[in-house]
Design an enzyme around this catalytic site. Structure first.
Site, PDB file in Angstrom:
ATOM      1  N   CYS A   1       0.819  -1.215   0.000  1.00  0.00           N
ATOM      2  CA  CYS A   1       0.000   0.000   0.000  1.00  0.00           C
ATOM      3  C   CYS A   1       0.852   1.264   0.000  1.00  0.00           C
ATOM      4  O   CYS A   1       0.519   2.246  -0.676  1.00  0.00           O
ATOM      5  CB  CYS A   1      -0.950   0.001   1.193  1.00  0.00           C
TER       6      CYS A   1
ATOM      7  N   HIS B   1      -1.708   1.239   7.260  1.00  0.00           N
ATOM      8  CA  HIS B   1      -2.079   1.331   5.850  1.00  0.00           C
ATOM      9  C   HIS B   1      -1.785   2.733   5.332  1.00  0.00           C
ATOM     10  O   HIS B   1      -1.901   3.722   6.070  1.00  0.00           O
ATOM     11  CB  HIS B   1      -3.571   1.033   5.697  1.00  0.00           C
TER      12      HIS B   1
ATOM     13  N   ASN C   1      -7.844   4.813  -2.431  1.00  0.00           N
ATOM     14  CA  ASN C   1      -7.246   3.594  -1.893  1.00  0.00           C
ATOM     15  C   ASN C   1      -6.620   2.787  -3.031  1.00  0.00           C
ATOM     16  O   ASN C   1      -6.660   3.192  -4.197  1.00  0.00           O
ATOM     17  CB  ASN C   1      -8.316   2.775  -1.158  1.00  0.00           C
TER      18      ASN C   1
END
Length: 453
Positions: A75, A371, A392
């Protein structure tokens, strides 16, 4: 002395009392039937959060299609490379589906993290294996996670390439098999390196053995991801359908020409309101990094108002913002794409008090950054943020075509890091950022790596 001697045990009388207290609550059976049938989250879901999380923002950047990190913990790479491709979209009109190669930076990160591990094993070889630092290293020799400065270290050394020049493979999209095998190898190599150091082998002998180990890591990574390009050709059609072609360009030349950022101008700001980290000071973390002699991980700790204002300043300029958070906390991130404290009311459902301050969550291991994503918009009302637009890297099925909505209250509690250009800070903040950092322990929560897949 009996090692397992503790305090008061649970007596049958105490259990009988608890049973009576439970049955005396007239709502107990209703809640029990609901929770046993539907689970805790479904039983505590509050739809009021949906009403106030409409995906409309006063500042809303057009950043194209979302990416998908698949079953990997990349991520932090996706988020960082996404901020760069957003800029490419504005400058060179690359299509919204264009992506920089996350597999390319992944390859070099795995290779460099292996060397980082070896060097730390050599450095700590005189310590017992149950020493906390050695145990920390051996617990996870390397993993998919990382932070902004670690991605910068890779780019500064190796550049970047478009995804078409180094595409995804099975192992970049599903990294567990590779990680498991590589960590097994690194632990085995740690035995050898520690034995060499403790048998008074020369530095030359140790480094020669380490180089053989790195050659094996390179081979493993090449078999799994392919060999990264030294030069490549790139062609694309821009938004106006004009054709462009670049021949024989290196990854570093590609970064310089098509991104061109001065990465030294991009700095990490954290919000860590714990007693050991006064605001307006800088921090680094022992043993945190990937490229030996590369860019240092460095954080400037600001209060939450200044933290958010720096992000708003950059969004107002038209540039998206990398940020790190604890995505799984009190959110419905996997489906609705809502990061909102009101989504679930588990405390009300069970009639318990689970409230903690942000500092308490950090100190008592309840929360830390897990994250990384990208801020691409914010809704300002009377100059104050109410909600934030989040890009995202979980594909288009989450939220609104992959975009999420984060309430400002959720950001206060569970966001820990943003990356902005120095020019969006005050003079006093820039001065504070130039200080030499305080070195935190390897297991400090500000050394956590963004890795959620």
């Amino acid at each position: 002395m009996e090692l397992n001697t503790l305090g008061t045990e649970i007596s049958q009388n105490l259990i009988d009392r608890f049973k009576k207290e439970y049955t005396d609550r007239k709502e107990s059976k209703v809640i029990e039937r609901t929770v046993t049938k539907n689970g805790i989250l479904n039983s505590s879901r509050d739809l009021a959060a949906d009403v106030e999380s409409t995906p409309v923002f006063s500042i809303d950047l057009d950043t194209g299609d979302v990416a998908n990190q698949m079953q990997s913990g990349r991520c932090w790479m996706f988020a960082a490379l996404n901020t760069m491709r957003h800029d490419m979209k504005n400058q060179f009109k690359v299509p919204g589906s264009f992506e920089l190669s996350q597999s390319y930076t992944f390859f070099w990160d795995k290779f460099e993290k292996s060397n980082w591990f070896y060097e730390n094993i050599i450095k700590t070889a005189a310590l017992d294996t149950d020493d906390r630092k050695v145990a920390f290293l051996l617990n996870e020799p390397q993993g998919d996670g990382g932070q902004w400065d670690m991605l910068c270290a890779i780019i500064e050394k190796y550049g970047v390439v478009p995804q078409s020049a180094f595409p995804e493979t099975y192992n970049s999209s599903k990294s567990r098999e590779f990680d498991t095998l590589l960590n097994e190898k690194l632990r085995k190599d740690a035995i050898t390196l520690r034995e060499l150091v403790n048998s008074d082998a020369s530095d030359e002998q140790i480094q020669e053995r380490k180089q053989k180990m790195l050659s094996e890591v390179y081979r493993m990574a090449s078999y799994s991801f392919g060999q990264p390009p030294v030069k490549f050709d790139w062609e694309y059609r821009d938004d106006s359908k004009a054709y462009h072609r670049e021949e024989g360009i290196t990854p570093k030349e590609f970064f310089d020409k098509y991104i061109g950022w001065d990465l030294d101008e991009y700095i990490s700001i954290i919000n860590a309101p714990t007693a050991d980290k006064p605001y307006d000071q800088t921090y680094t973390v022992e043993m945190l990094g990937n490229v030996v002699n590369g860019r240092q991980v460095k954080h400037l700790n600001l209060n939450m108002h200044d933290f958010k204002q720096a992000a708003i300043n950059q969004l107002k300029s038209g540039e998206s913002v990398w940020f790190g958070c604890d995505v799984g906390q009190h959110s419905e991130a996997r489906e609705k794409g809502l990061l909102d404290l009101r989504v679930f009311a588990e405390d009300e459902l069970f009639d318990i008090d689970i409230s903690m301050s942000k500092a308490e969550r950090l100190d008592y291991k309840e929360s830390l950054m897990t994250h990384a994503m990208v801020l691409t918009g914010v809704d300002l009302v009377d100059g104050k943020p109410k909600k934030w637009k989040v890009e995202n890297s979980w594909g288009k099925k989450v939220g609104e075509k992959g975009y999420m909505v984060m309430s400002d209250e959720w950001m206060d509690e569970y966001c820990y890091q943003v990356v902005v250009q120095k020019k969006f800070l005050t003079d006093a903040q820039r001065s504070a950022q130039s200080q030499e950092p305080t070195v935190l322990k390897p297991w400090d929560p500000m050394g956590s790596l963004a890795y959620t897949d």
